[in-house]
Design a protein around this motif. Structure first.
Motif, PDB file in Angstrom:
ATOM      1  N   GLU A 250      16.024  45.750  -4.073  1.00 55.11           N
ATOM      2  CA  GLU A 250      14.903  44.103  -4.431  1.00 55.11           C
ATOM      3  C   GLU A 250      14.615  44.473  -6.061  1.00 55.11           C
ATOM      4  O   GLU A 250      14.380  45.163  -6.302  1.00 55.11           O
ATOM      5  CB  GLU A 250      14.088  44.063  -3.759  1.00 55.11           C
ATOM      6  N   MET A 251      14.413  43.142  -6.844  1.00 53.37           N
ATOM      7  CA  MET A 251      14.643  42.454  -7.906  1.00 53.37           C
ATOM      8  C   MET A 251      12.858  41.459  -7.617  1.00 53.37           C
ATOM      9  O   MET A 251      13.000  40.586  -6.728  1.00 53.37           O
ATOM     10  CB  MET A 251      14.574  42.363  -8.757  1.00 53.37           C
ATOM     11  N   PHE A 252      12.104  41.612  -7.987  1.00 54.43           N
ATOM     12  CA  PHE A 252      10.830  40.130  -8.310  1.00 54.43           C
ATOM     13  C   PHE A 252      11.216  39.472  -9.513  1.00 54.43           C
ATOM     14  O   PHE A 252      11.275  40.181 -10.775  1.00 54.43           O
ATOM     15  CB  PHE A 252       9.819  40.663  -8.290  1.00 54.43           C
ATOM     16  N   VAL A 253      11.678  38.080  -9.483  1.00 56.59           N
ATOM     17  CA  VAL A 253      11.501  37.366 -10.564  1.00 56.59           C
ATOM     18  C   VAL A 253      10.342  36.312 -11.355  1.00 56.59           C
ATOM     19  O   VAL A 253      10.001  35.821 -10.534  1.00 56.59           O
ATOM     20  CB  VAL A 253      12.518  36.710 -10.885  1.00 56.59           C
ATOM     21  N   ASP A 254       9.616  36.325 -11.906  1.00 59.37           N
ATOM     22  CA  ASP A 254       8.494  35.637 -11.956  1.00 59.37           C
ATOM     23  C   ASP A 254       8.996  34.907 -13.172  1.00 59.37           C
ATOM     24  O   ASP A 254       8.997  34.107 -14.625  1.00 59.37           O
ATOM     25  CB  ASP A 254       7.791  36.284 -12.782  1.00 59.37           C
ATOM     26  N   ALA A 255       8.962  33.555 -12.493  1.00 62.78           N
ATOM     27  CA  ALA A 255      10.408  32.092 -13.060  1.00 62.78           C
ATOM     28  C   ALA A 255       8.774  31.107 -12.976  1.00 62.78           C
ATOM     29  O   ALA A 255       9.266  29.784 -13.044  1.00 62.78           O
ATOM     30  CB  ALA A 255      11.041  31.966 -11.995  1.00 62.78           C
ATOM     31  N   ARG A 256       7.830  31.304 -13.599  1.00 60.53           N
ATOM     32  CA  ARG A 256       6.455  30.415 -13.249  1.00 60.53           C
ATOM     33  C   ARG A 256       6.797  29.231 -14.422  1.00 60.53           C
ATOM     34  O   ARG A 256       6.498  28.753 -14.684  1.00 60.53           O
ATOM     35  CB  ARG A 256       4.875  31.342 -14.049  1.00 60.53           C
ATOM     36  N   ASP A 257       7.482  29.585 -15.703  1.00 64.99           N
ATOM     37  CA  ASP A 257       7.414  28.648 -16.941  1.00 64.99           C
ATOM     38  C   ASP A 257       8.418  27.755 -15.732  1.00 64.99           C
ATOM     39  O   ASP A 257       9.330  26.313 -16.620  1.00 64.99           O
ATOM     40  CB  ASP A 257       8.330  29.605 -18.058  1.00 64.99           C
ATOM     41  N   ILE A 258       9.257  28.101 -14.761  1.00 61.29           N
ATOM     42  CA  ILE A 258       9.580  26.717 -14.284  1.00 61.29           C
ATOM     43  C   ILE A 258       8.684  25.575 -13.689  1.00 61.29           C
ATOM     44  O   ILE A 258       8.721  25.913 -12.549  1.00 61.29           O
ATOM     45  CB  ILE A 258      10.880  27.350 -13.439  1.00 61.29           C
ATOM     46  N   SER A 259       9.228  24.327 -14.428  1.00 60.02           N
ATOM     47  CA  SER A 259       8.205  23.252 -13.603  1.00 60.02           C
ATOM     48  C   SER A 259       8.715  22.329 -12.696  1.00 60.02           C
ATOM     49  O   SER A 259       9.607  22.147 -13.582  1.00 60.02           O
ATOM     50  CB  SER A 259       7.136  22.776 -14.995  1.00 60.02           C
ATOM     51  N   SER A 260       8.164  21.994 -12.591  1.00 59.89           N
ATOM     52  CA  SER A 260       8.378  20.321 -11.427  1.00 59.89           C
ATOM     53  C   SER A 260       8.418  19.464 -11.839  1.00 59.89           C
ATOM     54  O   SER A 260       8.576  18.124 -11.846  1.00 59.89           O
ATOM     55  CB  SER A 260       7.809  20.471  -9.482  1.00 59.89           C
ATOM     56  N   ASN A 261       7.092  19.409 -13.151  1.00 60.97           N
ATOM     57  CA  ASN A 261       6.553  18.743 -13.616  1.00 60.97           C
ATOM     58  C   ASN A 261       5.975  17.742 -12.812  1.00 60.97           C
ATOM     59  O   ASN A 261       5.779  15.834 -13.261  1.00 60.97           O
ATOM     60  CB  ASN A 261       7.859  17.711 -14.566  1.00 60.97           C
ATOM     61  N   GLU A 262       5.091  18.438 -11.995  1.00 61.79           N
ATOM     62  CA  GLU A 262       4.341  17.395 -10.798  1.00 61.79           C
ATOM     63  C   GLU A 262       5.409  16.393 -10.067  1.00 61.79           C
ATOM     64  O   GLU A 262       4.631  15.236  -9.735  1.00 61.79           O
ATOM     65  CB  GLU A 262       3.267  16.432 -11.934  1.00 61.79           C
ATOM     66  N   GLY A 263       6.389  17.147  -9.694  1.00 63.86           N
ATOM     67  CA  GLY A 263       6.824  15.910  -8.601  1.00 63.86           C
ATOM     68  C   GLY A 263       8.040  15.052  -9.364  1.00 63.86           C
ATOM     69  O   GLY A 263       9.394  14.491  -8.333  1.00 63.86           O
ATOM     70  N   GLU A 264       8.198  15.726 -10.577  1.00 62.68           N
ATOM     71  CA  GLU A 264       9.175  14.629 -10.926  1.00 62.68           C
ATOM     72  C   GLU A 264      10.994  15.229 -10.685  1.00 62.68           C
ATOM     73  O   GLU A 264      12.105  14.720 -10.791  1.00 62.68           O
ATOM     74  CB  GLU A 264       9.388  14.567 -12.683  1.00 62.68           C
ATOM     75  N   ILE A 265      10.330  16.401 -11.490  1.00 60.75           N
ATOM     76  CA  ILE A 265      11.766  16.899 -10.406  1.00 60.75           C
ATOM     77  C   ILE A 265      12.133  17.395  -7.777  1.00 60.75           C
ATOM     78  O   ILE A 265      10.896  18.330  -8.476  1.00 60.75           O
ATOM     79  CB  ILE A 265      12.154  18.648 -10.571  1.00 60.75           C
TER      80      ILE A 265
END
Length: 346
Positions: A250-265
């Motif tokens: 297993e590995m952990f991937v920190d993808a906090r930089d991916i944003s939903s743009n407050e629901g736009e995505i």
């Protein structure tokens, strides 16, 4: 081997034709590099300066001098070592400035990253007039991901690795042209293209070193995006095998930089972007099987005539290990021992 030295605007400045040694390493989906070792002189010190372009008449790769060393040797005299990376290193000079969503083909996504960073950027100072794109090939692999602030070179290398693309930046006139491409299948088992087989039986393989490395292999990625604690949005991606028991890694991937743009995505699109990030990270943690070999440069097959960087070929070592493998790197060396070609197959 003669090397032509050009200025940044492709003005010819001179020729290096007395080098003691030249190492020229080209790679399928990563930056190539080079090193020139030559006796020091006022003329060479004036010619071999940082940011100068190094061009071989018989090769597509263009070098950019990034480091110049001078020194003394009591036996051999003063020397200069000029080294650098190929023109793909231009991508290392830009980041993905704005949040960029890519949902479509990988090829178009790669072209978008280059266009936004160099060709048609929103900020005029980022534009580089001497870089353009080759015609698209119409590759069909797809992706759905998001970038913000990533280094362009790293993003391109990772996408190419995940999808088995190569990329190059070549010279055409006074322009650099970036292109994404695939290798040609020349393995023993196919019947479409002329076969290329390296083996001691064919007397075209001098030595080999086969490596299998599973130390950094991962098979499952937990990808965590925006949010905090138990509310953090997550997904899991894995390979088609090795997802259970002792073989699960297993590995952990920190993808906090991916944003939903407050629901736009949408939720589905957001999770798909997280999954794509996890897949990219898994592609960087494979079981590594590689075979490096010294070949007879003029025996049966000639580099850039019978096979090319990125091609799939068949290699058989003296222990009978046979692999249909890709030419990932070619190191050409000119020195007092003559000319050698050392490919790395992976």
């Amino acid at each position: 081997m003669d090397l032509w030295i050009y200025s940044e605007d492709f003005t010819a400045l001179g020729i290096v034709d007395t080098a003691t040694s030249i190492i020229w390493a080209n790679r399928f989906r990563q930056c190539g590099d080079f090193e020139i070792y030559i006796s020091a002189s006022a003329a060479m010190l004036d010619l071999l300066k940082e940011d100068r372009l190094v061009i071989r008449p018989d090769d597509e790769m263009v070098g950019i001098i990034e480091q110049v060393k001078t020194g003394t040797d009591t036996e051999d005299g003063d020397y200069i070592i000029a080294s650098g990376r190929c023109a793909r290193s231009l991508f290392d000079r830009r980041i993905i400035w704005d949040q960029t969503e890519i949902n479509g083909t990988v090829e178009n996504g790669l072209r978008t990253l280059i266009t936004d960073a160099f060709i048609s950027p929103a900020i005029a100072a980022r534009k580089y007039d001497r870089l353009t794109l080759a015609e698209a090939h119409g590759f069909t692999e797809t992706m759905q991901t998001q970038y913000t602030g990533d280094n362009v070179l790293e993003a391109v290398e990772n996408l190419c690795a995940a999808n088995n693309y190569g990329f190059k930046v070549i010279r055409q006139g006074t322009k650099f042209v970036a292109d994404f491409y695939k290798g040609t299948d020349r393995t023993a088992g196919q019947a479409v293209n002329p076969r290329v087989i390296f083996s001691e039986a064919y007397q075209n393989l001098q030595s080999t070193e086969y490596t299998l490395n599973k130390k950094d292999y991962k098979s499952v990625a937990l990808v965590a995006g925006e949010g905090e604690g138990a509310a953090r949005r997550r997904t899991v991606v894995g390979r088609s095998v090795d997802q259970s028991g002792l073989h699960r890694r297993e590995m952990f991937v920190d993808a906090r930089d991916i944003s939903s743009n407050e629901g736009e995505i949408t939720d589905d699109d957001y999770i798909a972007q997280l999954a794509e990030r996890g897949t990219q990270y898994l592609s960087e943690a494979p079981i590594v099987k590689s075979m490096e070999g010294s070949i007879e440069p003029n025996m049966m097959y000639k580099y850039k005539e019978d096979y090319f960087l990125g091609d799939l070929v068949t290699v058989i070592n003296k222990h009978g290990i046979q692999a249909d493998t890709q030419v990932l790197e070619i190191v050409e060396t000119w020195d007092s021992d003559g000319y050698t070609v050392t490919p790395t197959f992976g």
